[in-house]
Scaffold this active site. Structure first.
Site, mmCIF file in Angstrom:
data_model
loop_
_atom_site.group_PDB
_atom_site.id
_atom_site.type_symbol
_atom_site.label_atom_id
_atom_site.label_comp_id
_atom_site.label_asym_id
_atom_site.label_seq_id
_atom_site.Cartn_x
_atom_site.Cartn_y
_atom_site.Cartn_z
ATOM 1 N N ARG A 94 -7.948 3.053 -4.914
ATOM 2 C CA ARG A 94 -8.813 3.720 -3.948
ATOM 3 C C ARG A 94 -8.881 5.220 -4.228
ATOM 4 O O ARG A 94 -9.755 5.689 -4.930
ATOM 5 C CB ARG A 94 -8.340 3.449 -2.516
ATOM 6 N N LYS A 95 -7.926 5.986 -3.695
ATOM 7 C CA LYS A 95 -7.932 7.438 -3.889
ATOM 8 C C LYS A 95 -6.642 7.977 -4.499
ATOM 9 O O LYS A 95 -6.662 8.987 -5.191
ATOM 10 C CB LYS A 95 -8.162 8.153 -2.549
ATOM 11 N N ARG A 113 6.034 5.103 1.303
ATOM 12 C CA ARG A 113 5.017 6.140 1.450
ATOM 13 C C ARG A 113 5.028 6.649 2.881
ATOM 14 O O ARG A 113 5.467 5.953 3.802
ATOM 15 C CB ARG A 113 3.647 5.525 1.122
ATOM 16 N N THR A 134 1.174 -0.597 -7.293
ATOM 17 C CA THR A 134 0.504 -0.748 -8.586
ATOM 18 C C THR A 134 0.956 0.334 -9.555
ATOM 19 O O THR A 134 1.222 0.063 -10.735
ATOM 20 C CB THR A 134 -1.028 -0.689 -8.398
ATOM 21 N N TRP A 135 1.053 1.555 -9.063
ATOM 22 C CA TRP A 135 1.473 2.688 -9.889
ATOM 23 C C TRP A 135 2.909 2.503 -10.390
ATOM 24 O O TRP A 135 3.194 2.679 -11.574
ATOM 25 C CB TRP A 135 1.341 3.970 -9.079
ATOM 26 N N LYS A 184 0.818 -1.217 0.000
ATOM 27 C CA LYS A 184 0.000 0.000 0.000
ATOM 28 C C LYS A 184 0.852 1.268 0.000
ATOM 29 O O LYS A 184 0.526 2.259 0.623
ATOM 30 C CB LYS A 184 -0.973 0.014 1.185
ATOM 31 N N HIS A 213 7.260 -7.613 -2.146
ATOM 32 C CA HIS A 213 7.121 -6.926 -0.854
ATOM 33 C C HIS A 213 8.159 -7.442 0.135
ATOM 34 O O HIS A 213 8.170 -7.027 1.296
ATOM 35 C CB HIS A 213 5.727 -7.180 -0.270
#
Length: 322
Positions: free
Chosen positions: A284-285, A152, A71-72, A67, A130
């Site tokens: 998600r956002k 992040r 993906t990006w 997270k 990961h």
């Protein structure tokens, strides 16, 4: 061969049973293996990849804590590396496949029947992981293959992690409350955690071997994506030419891999991908600072203190105020 496989599986089961365990998020338990917390299936994948994976110098490993923009970064890396092969967007694989299918997780491949999948991959081979740096196969650590790591802000990571794992949990399992999830997160009891050690392992490698490991922050990509796309291309040895820059190839890569573009694709709205997780849950956002809508003042103070304590003296830092 079947007998050998069964024997190995029994040995791995015995190992897992012997490991310290704690409650998991989307799985019943996580197990302490090689100083990090793993779901059981990941341990089997890690063991097999350590035994059998032979990295090639041209391989690219997209690494991340869950997270954190995985993906990006997979989409960006795939688009950058393959831009000569798919100059037209009409038939681009990113329009027909989820990034996790194009850049498969190494520990997932080695959890299953990996021989055919590995041998049939086009080069340069792209893998996701990961897994913390110390537990990557020795061939990755010692070869000339490249590792790109993204992390992040730990505040946002928690919120996105909590939302994601409540979405993918078994229907029979109760939702994990934010309070319970936050307590586990602060103790590092999270899949592939402790998150601070995960970040620091790759951070240290990026400082010691900058030609081997490129360390990125999600927030920096959001702030200046064009700069970092060029940086990734240069790191991978395929820098954008002046003609490509003039003709808008960089912007094309960025748009093709954007959150808005990927979320709107039919291929990412339905169906499942890794571990049978619904593809839509990976989008998600994609916001920076969303955590301020959820954190209480005590939570903010607690996590700020942990970040300060765990990252002190490393040179790695994050903005902890909105």
């Amino acid at each position: 061969m079947a007998f050998t496989g069964e024997l190995q599986e029994n040995e791995e089961e015995k190992l897992i049973i012997s490991l310290p365990r704690e409650k998991g998020w989307a799985v019943p338990y996580v197990y302490l293996f090689q100083d990090f917390w793993y779901p059981s299936h990941a341990i089997q994948g890690v063991i097999n990849s350590q035994k059998y994976f032979q990295a090639k110098d041209g391989d690219v490993i997209v690494a991340s804590f869950p997270k954190s923009g995985t993906t990006w970064l997979k989409a960006l890396t795939f688009a950058i590396v393959n831009r000569q092969h798919f100059s037209s967007h009409k038939n681009h694989p990113l329009l027909a496949s989820n990034p996790h299918q194009l850049v498969p997780f190494l520990h997932h491949i080695f959890f299953g029947d990996f021989h055919d999948q590995i041998s049939n991959m086009a080069e340069p081979r792209l893998f996701g992981t990961h897994v913390p740096f110390p537990s990557l196969p020795k061939s990755i650590q010692e070869s000339n293959c490249k590792v790109i790591y993204i992390c992040r802000n730990p505040f946002d990571t928690f919120i996105y992690f909590w939302y994601f794992f409540n979405k993918i949990k078994p229907e029979t399992s109760p939702e994990l409350t934010m309070e319970e999830g936050f307590e586990r997160y602060c103790k590092g009891l999270i899949e592939f955690g402790p998150w601070w050690n995960h970040m620091l392992c790759y951070w240290k490698e990026s400082i010691d071997r900058p030609n081997k490991v490129l360390f990125l922050k999600y927030e920096d990509l959001k702030d200046d994506i064009s700069f970092h796309v060029k940086r990734v291309a240069e790191f991978l040895g395929c820098p954008f030419t002046q003609d490509e820059e003039i003709s808008g190839v960089i912007e094309s890569v960025i748009n093709l891999s954007s959150f808005e573009k990927m979320k709107d694709l039919e291929v990412n709205k339905s169906g499942t991908t890794v571990l049978n997780i619904e593809k839509k849950y990976f989008f998600r956002k994609a916001e920076v600072g969303d955590w301020v809508n959820y954190f209480s003042l005590p939570m903010r103070e607690t996590l700020s203190k942990i970040i300060e304590d765990k990252l002190s003296g490393s040179g790695l830092s994050f903005k902890t105020c909105p």
